[in-house]
Design a protein around this motif. Structure first.
Motif, short mmCIF file in Angstrom:
data_model
loop_
_atom_site.label_atom_id
_atom_site.label_comp_id
_atom_site.label_asym_id
_atom_site.label_seq_id
_atom_site.Cartn_x
_atom_site.Cartn_y
_atom_site.Cartn_z
N ASP A 80 30.84 -8.99 -27.61
CA ASP A 80 30.45 -9.11 -26.16
C ASP A 80 29.35 -9.86 -25.75
O ASP A 80 28.29 -9.89 -26.63
CB ASP A 80 30.60 -7.76 -25.49
CG ASP A 80 31.70 -6.77 -25.32
OD1 ASP A 80 33.06 -7.70 -25.13
OD2 ASP A 80 31.83 -5.88 -25.35
N PHE A 81 29.30 -10.33 -24.56
CA PHE A 81 28.18 -11.28 -24.00
C PHE A 81 27.25 -10.38 -23.35
O PHE A 81 27.90 -9.79 -22.51
CB PHE A 81 28.40 -12.44 -23.44
CG PHE A 81 28.98 -13.77 -24.28
CD1 PHE A 81 28.07 -14.85 -24.79
CD2 PHE A 81 30.20 -13.66 -25.05
CE1 PHE A 81 28.33 -15.63 -25.50
CE2 PHE A 81 30.56 -14.87 -25.82
CZ PHE A 81 29.52 -15.74 -26.05
N THR A 82 25.82 -10.46 -23.59
CA THR A 82 25.12 -9.89 -22.71
C THR A 82 24.86 -10.63 -21.28
O THR A 82 25.37 -11.87 -21.10
CB THR A 82 23.43 -9.83 -23.24
OG1 THR A 82 23.11 -11.25 -23.41
CG2 THR A 82 23.64 -9.09 -24.63
N ILE A 83 24.22 -10.14 -20.35
CA ILE A 83 24.02 -10.94 -18.94
C ILE A 83 23.38 -12.16 -19.27
O ILE A 83 23.72 -13.07 -18.77
CB ILE A 83 22.99 -9.86 -18.12
CG1 ILE A 83 23.85 -8.72 -17.70
CG2 ILE A 83 22.61 -10.91 -16.70
CD1 ILE A 83 22.79 -7.75 -17.05
N LYS A 121 18.83 -11.57 -25.99
CA LYS A 121 19.77 -11.28 -26.94
C LYS A 121 21.04 -11.91 -26.27
O LYS A 121 21.38 -11.78 -25.07
CB LYS A 121 20.17 -9.67 -26.92
CG LYS A 121 20.96 -9.11 -27.90
CD LYS A 121 20.95 -9.13 -29.10
CE LYS A 121 21.61 -8.35 -30.16
NZ LYS A 121 21.39 -8.28 -31.53
N ILE A 122 21.87 -12.52 -27.02
CA ILE A 122 22.84 -13.24 -26.45
C ILE A 122 24.28 -12.51 -26.58
O ILE A 122 25.26 -12.40 -25.69
CB ILE A 122 23.26 -14.51 -27.14
CG1 ILE A 122 22.08 -15.42 -26.72
CG2 ILE A 122 24.43 -15.40 -26.67
CD1 ILE A 122 22.04 -17.02 -27.56
N LEU A 123 24.56 -11.79 -27.58
CA LEU A 123 25.73 -11.11 -28.01
C LEU A 123 25.43 -9.92 -28.26
O LEU A 123 24.36 -9.24 -29.06
CB LEU A 123 26.45 -11.83 -29.40
CG LEU A 123 26.60 -13.21 -29.50
CD1 LEU A 123 27.32 -13.62 -30.62
CD2 LEU A 123 27.73 -13.47 -28.30
N SER A 124 26.24 -8.80 -28.21
CA SER A 124 26.41 -7.52 -28.40
C SER A 124 27.69 -7.30 -29.21
O SER A 124 28.76 -7.46 -29.03
CB SER A 124 26.67 -6.77 -27.16
OG SER A 124 26.71 -5.16 -27.24
N VAL A 132 26.50 -19.21 -21.23
CA VAL A 132 27.99 -19.63 -21.58
C VAL A 132 28.12 -20.81 -20.05
O VAL A 132 28.68 -21.66 -20.45
CB VAL A 132 29.04 -18.53 -21.45
CG1 VAL A 132 30.33 -19.17 -21.36
CG2 VAL A 132 28.88 -17.82 -22.85
N GLN A 133 27.90 -20.32 -19.08
CA GLN A 133 27.91 -20.93 -17.77
C GLN A 133 27.03 -22.37 -17.85
O GLN A 133 27.63 -23.20 -17.35
CB GLN A 133 27.45 -20.06 -16.60
CG GLN A 133 28.24 -18.99 -16.42
CD GLN A 133 27.96 -17.90 -15.16
OE1 GLN A 133 27.06 -18.41 -14.38
NE2 GLN A 133 28.32 -16.92 -15.04
N TYR A 134 26.02 -22.16 -18.29
CA TYR A 134 25.03 -23.41 -18.57
C TYR A 134 25.79 -24.24 -19.51
O TYR A 134 25.97 -25.54 -19.12
CB TYR A 134 23.69 -23.01 -19.21
CG TYR A 134 22.81 -24.21 -19.46
CD1 TYR A 134 22.14 -24.67 -18.49
CD2 TYR A 134 22.76 -24.41 -20.93
CE1 TYR A 134 21.22 -25.76 -18.86
CE2 TYR A 134 21.86 -25.35 -21.11
CZ TYR A 134 21.09 -26.13 -20.21
OH TYR A 134 20.34 -27.39 -20.74
#
Length: 285
Positions: free
Chosen positions: A56-59, A46-49, A65-67
């Motif tokens: 919001d972004f999940t862990i 799951k990418i987004l909440s 996003v960092q990648y």
């Protein structure tokens, strides 16, 4: 995932809103939502909440996003180095520039630079000096022009200095400043601290600030129309000889504001960055 997906993730992370991100990317909201769903299925995470007014972004999403940011940087770096292999001054110059310098000095500088190096593309972002330093640290820009270096640890070159003036439409008695209308504008904290330091050394009373505006140009125009006095750097006063200016000094030293070129040494591997550095060192600021 490809370059388009990396950009999608970066944009959603910045906007925290699917509709706004879709507008920035020039694609429809359903298409953007569908692509995120596809990525979630492909990666099994799951990418987004969703929340009421955004996302919001999940862990897992934060990691992606960092990648994406890392991959986009590597892609740009690869393109820059490939352009560099030709032995010509070409490629993309990614600039971060103080908004005041960008307003008053940069257009003419870039126009002349492009004349000399027509195969160079300019990628420009402007902001407050501390924001430009963040751009360099995050490698969003490979060279920067700032008004204050704050805690910058990399290489820097002094491009010039200018005086800070007290400015008014008509002659004033400086001793009466605490009782006169003052106009402020949104600026770097460092300049604000310099002016505040001068004020505290000069007066026992706080200033009578009745106007606070966002832009230096707006502040100057208010002064020009006799609505109050302001503290302005020399860079924005060229051609406004009708204004009365008073030099400021503290402990017998004239208050000045420096302009710096900042960069990380590894950016000098790129011919386009070296060319811009050398161009600015020749006094083109």
């Amino acid at each position: 995932m490809d370059e388009k997906d990396w950009l999608i993730l970066q944009t959603i992370y910045k906007e925290r809103n699917i509709t706004k991100a879709a507008e920035q990317l020039y694609i429809s909201q359903p298409s953007l939502t569908y692509r995120i769903q596809q990525l979630e299925e492909q990666l099994g995470v799951k990418i987004l909440s969703r929340r009421k007014r955004g996302v919001d972004f999940t862990i897992e999403g934060e990691y992606l996003v960092q990648y994406a940011t890392s991959m986009l940087y590597q892609m740009n770096e690869m393109k820059d180095h490939l352009a560099n292999l030709h032995g010509k001054i070409k490629g993309t110059l990614r600039l971060g520039v103080s908004q005041t310098f960008a307003r008053y000095k940069l257009p003419a500088i870039l126009a002349e630079f492009i004349k000399q190096y027509p195969e160079v593309d300019i990628n420009l972002k402007s902001g407050f000096s501390y924001e430009v330093i963040q751009m360099i640290n995050k490698e969003e820009a490979n060279i920067g022009i700032v008004r204050d270096v704050y805690d910058w640890k990399g290489s820097k070159i002094l491009l010039g200095e200018e005086k800070i003036y007290l400015v008014s439409k008509s002659k004033i008695d400086i001793d009466q400043l605490p009782y006169m209308t003052r106009i402020n504008y949104n600026t770097d904290l460092s300049l604000k601290n310099v002016i505040d330091g001068w004020w505290k050394e000069s007066f026992d009373h706080p200033p009578r600030i009745t106007m606070e505006v966002d832009l230096i140009d707006t502040c100057r125009e208010m002064v020009l129309n006799g609505l109050g006095y302001a503290f302005l750097p020399e860079i924005c006063l060229n051609g406004y000889d009708s204004l009365h200016t008073y030099e400021l000094s503290l402990n017998e030293e004239t208050l000045i504001r420096n302009t710096w070129l900042i960069f990380n040494e590894r950016s000098m591997d790129l011919s386009v960055v070296r060319a811009f550095k050398e161009y600015m060192e020749k006094g083109n600021a």
